[in-house]
Design a protein around this motif. Structure first.
Motif, PDB file in Angstrom:
ATOM      1  N   LEU A   1      34.453 -38.206  59.196  1.00 26.01           N
ATOM      2  CA  LEU A   1      34.881 -39.326  58.356  1.00 26.01           C
ATOM      3  C   LEU A   1      34.215 -40.624  58.795  1.00 26.01           C
ATOM      4  O   LEU A   1      33.859 -41.467  57.981  1.00 26.01           O
TER       5      LEU A   1
ATOM      6  N   TYR B   1      33.262 -35.580  55.228  1.00 23.20           N
ATOM      7  CA  TYR B   1      32.841 -36.956  54.923  1.00 23.20           C
ATOM      8  C   TYR B   1      32.725 -37.143  53.417  1.00 23.20           C
ATOM      9  O   TYR B   1      33.232 -38.114  52.846  1.00 23.20           O
TER      10      TYR B   1
ATOM     11  N   CYS C   1      36.557 -36.295  51.713  1.00 26.59           N
ATOM     12  CA  CYS C   1      37.751 -37.107  51.966  1.00 26.59           C
ATOM     13  C   CYS C   1      37.466 -38.582  52.113  1.00 26.59           C
ATOM     14  O   CYS C   1      38.377 -39.397  52.218  1.00 26.59           O
ATOM     15  N   ARG C   2      36.205 -38.923  52.166  1.00 27.22           N
ATOM     16  CA  ARG C   2      35.837 -40.310  52.350  1.00 27.22           C
ATOM     17  C   ARG C   2      36.434 -41.239  51.283  1.00 27.22           C
ATOM     18  O   ARG C   2      37.012 -42.276  51.621  1.00 27.22           O
TER      19      ARG C   2
ATOM     20  N   GLY D   1      43.403 -38.361  55.266  1.00 24.06           N
ATOM     21  CA  GLY D   1      43.013 -38.208  56.675  1.00 24.06           C
ATOM     22  C   GLY D   1      43.474 -36.861  57.211  1.00 24.06           C
ATOM     23  O   GLY D   1      42.727 -36.152  57.883  1.00 24.06           O
TER      24      GLY D   1
ATOM     25  N   GLY E   1      41.421 -34.130  55.859  1.00 24.96           N
ATOM     26  CA  GLY E   1      40.131 -34.099  56.559  1.00 24.96           C
ATOM     27  C   GLY E   1      40.254 -33.454  57.925  1.00 24.96           C
ATOM     28  O   GLY E   1      39.437 -32.615  58.306  1.00 24.96           O
TER      29      GLY E   1
ATOM     30  N   THR F   1      44.411 -37.007  62.977  1.00 24.94           N
ATOM     31  CA  THR F   1      43.434 -37.680  62.126  1.00 24.94           C
ATOM     32  C   THR F   1      44.128 -38.648  61.165  1.00 24.94           C
ATOM     33  O   THR F   1      43.654 -39.764  60.950  1.00 24.94           O
TER      34      THR F   1
ATOM     35  N   VAL G   1      43.414 -42.539  61.137  1.00 24.38           N
ATOM     36  CA  VAL G   1      42.957 -43.248  59.938  1.00 24.38           C
ATOM     37  C   VAL G   1      43.850 -44.450  59.668  1.00 24.38           C
ATOM     38  O   VAL G   1      43.379 -45.567  59.415  1.00 24.38           O
TER      39      VAL G   1
END
Lengths: 206, 193
Positions: free
Chosen positions: A71, A115, A118-119, A134, A137, A182, A186
């Protein structure tokens, strides 16, 4: 998640090495060199994360963090993870030098996929939604990595379903923990230092 | 600031000391007389599952036999020749173990392989009137029993990476970043000129 030397067939090793070289080349090309220290810090985090075992009930897990690294870094995850994996092989004896390429692809490619997947999600204006993406991801990268590990074992002769099941079941706790970590990371980074994830501050606060 | 840093460092070191172990395959083989005993497991303390198959072969890859591990991840193999023995175990999910037992750890009484321990040992043993072979076997058993825990400890010690290794690894990563930044700086200042 590290495959050790001697478990894989030569063509698989060669393919893994070739993919890693390609990934690292793209990563170095796409890397924003102003963020080089960030790449280093995340590489170091990965290097250590595999060594710290968190006890959970009857077993223990260690974080892999490739979702978070993906990410934050995108394609630059390839060089960051390759360096960390190499040093893990040198210092801790994780994996080995011949399988370095395969291990790097198995861990870095999911990071890159996360990336792209989920970005957009973690840039959502609602913190809850961002945390959800997050978590997706974090857990998703582990799922992808277990599938890739099983796939590389299958190409070397092991039955795919059996290998996939074994690695998948063993990593369910990791997926859960990784998802939470994660998501929390995030949320925290969005508040404290959005630039670390390359997030647009206006978008996050807007 | 200093306080929070201290807290962070404390947290890190506490975590590190919490049985920090890698999930590697570890194992070893030891000769006790003509019996080769071995163990296989993971470096986090779990032993291999009962019934894990160990393939024994010679140095040219010819299979000598197969044995299964017991509940404690231990196995034993009766050597019939004084040659190098290779042990291979596949613990699935990419975990494999390969260990060798060199020929000179096996007793001279087995066929194959020259006597390498020299004439000194021979003459010493010759002074004892009695069943030499039995005595030798007894000595080997006794010594093996004494040495076994030491071997285990040594193997565990070898597996255990120290704090220095970790800090060293982080140092390498930061050093690489430093080189990258320096190189970048050079490119930029060259471009400006």
């Amino acid at each position: 998640m590290h495959i050790v030397d001697g478990a894989l067939a030569v063509p698989v090793l060669a393919a893994g090495a070739a993919l890693t070289v390609a990934g690292v080349a793209i990563g170095l090309k796409k890397m924003d060199y102003d963020h080089l220290p960030q790449v280093g810090v995340l590489s170091a985090a990965f290097f250590i994360a595999s060594y710290i075992h968190l006890p959970i009930g009857f077993s223990s897990v260690h974080l892999i963090l490739n979702g978070l690294i993906g990410l934050a870094l995108g394609w630059a995850a390839f060089p960051a993870l390759l360096v960390a994996l190499f040093l893990q092989a040198v210092f801790f004896g994780f994996g080995g030098f011949l399988v370095l390429g395969v291990n790097a692809v198995n861990i870095a490619l999911p990071a890159v996929l996360i990336y792209y997947l989920c970005r957009p999600g973690i840039q959502a204006s609602s913190p809850k939604l961002a945390a959800f993406w997050g978590a997706v991801g974090g857990a998703g990268s582990i799922v992808l990595t277990t599938i890739m590990v099983a796939f590389s074992l299958m190409l070397s002769g092991e039955a795919f379903l059996l290998a996939a099941k074994a690695t998948f079941v063993a990593h369910i706790p990791v997926m859960v923990v990784e998802g939470f970590v994660t998501a929390a990371a995030v949320l925290l980074i969005r508040k404290v230092k959005p630039a670390f994830l390359g997030l647009d501050e206006e978008k996050v606060y807007g | 600031m200093v306080k929070s840093l201290q807290a962070l460092l404390l947290a890190i070191f506490t975590l590190l000391s919490l049985g920090a172990a890698a999930h590697n395959v570890v194992g070893g083989v030891y000769a006790i007389g003509s019996t080769i005993e071995g163990e296989v497991g993971f470096s986090n303390g779990d032993m291999a599952a009962e019934g894990t198959q160990i393939i024994v072969s010679d140095s040219r890859g010819n299979e000598l036999g197969r044995v299964l591990t017991d509940a404690d991840g231990l196995f034993s193999f009766e050597a019939s020749q004084r040659i190098e023995h290779h042990f291979y175990a596949d613990l699935s999910s990419g975990h494999v173990l390969q260990v060798n037992l060199p020929a000179d750890e096996l007793p001279d009484s087995l066929p194959g392989g020259p006597v390498s321990s020299g004439p000194v040992a021979q003459s010493e043993v010759a002074a004892f009137n009695g069943d030499q072979a039995a005595l030798q076997a007894m000595i080997e058993k006794a010594v093996a029993k004494q040495v076994k825990p030491l071997r285990k400890e040594l193997a565990a010690y070898k597996e255990k990476a120290s704090l220095q290794d970790m800090i060293g690894g982080i140092g390498y990563i930061f050093g690489l970043c430093g080189i990258g930044i320096w190189w970048r700086q050079r490119q930029q200042s060259k471009a400006e000129r």
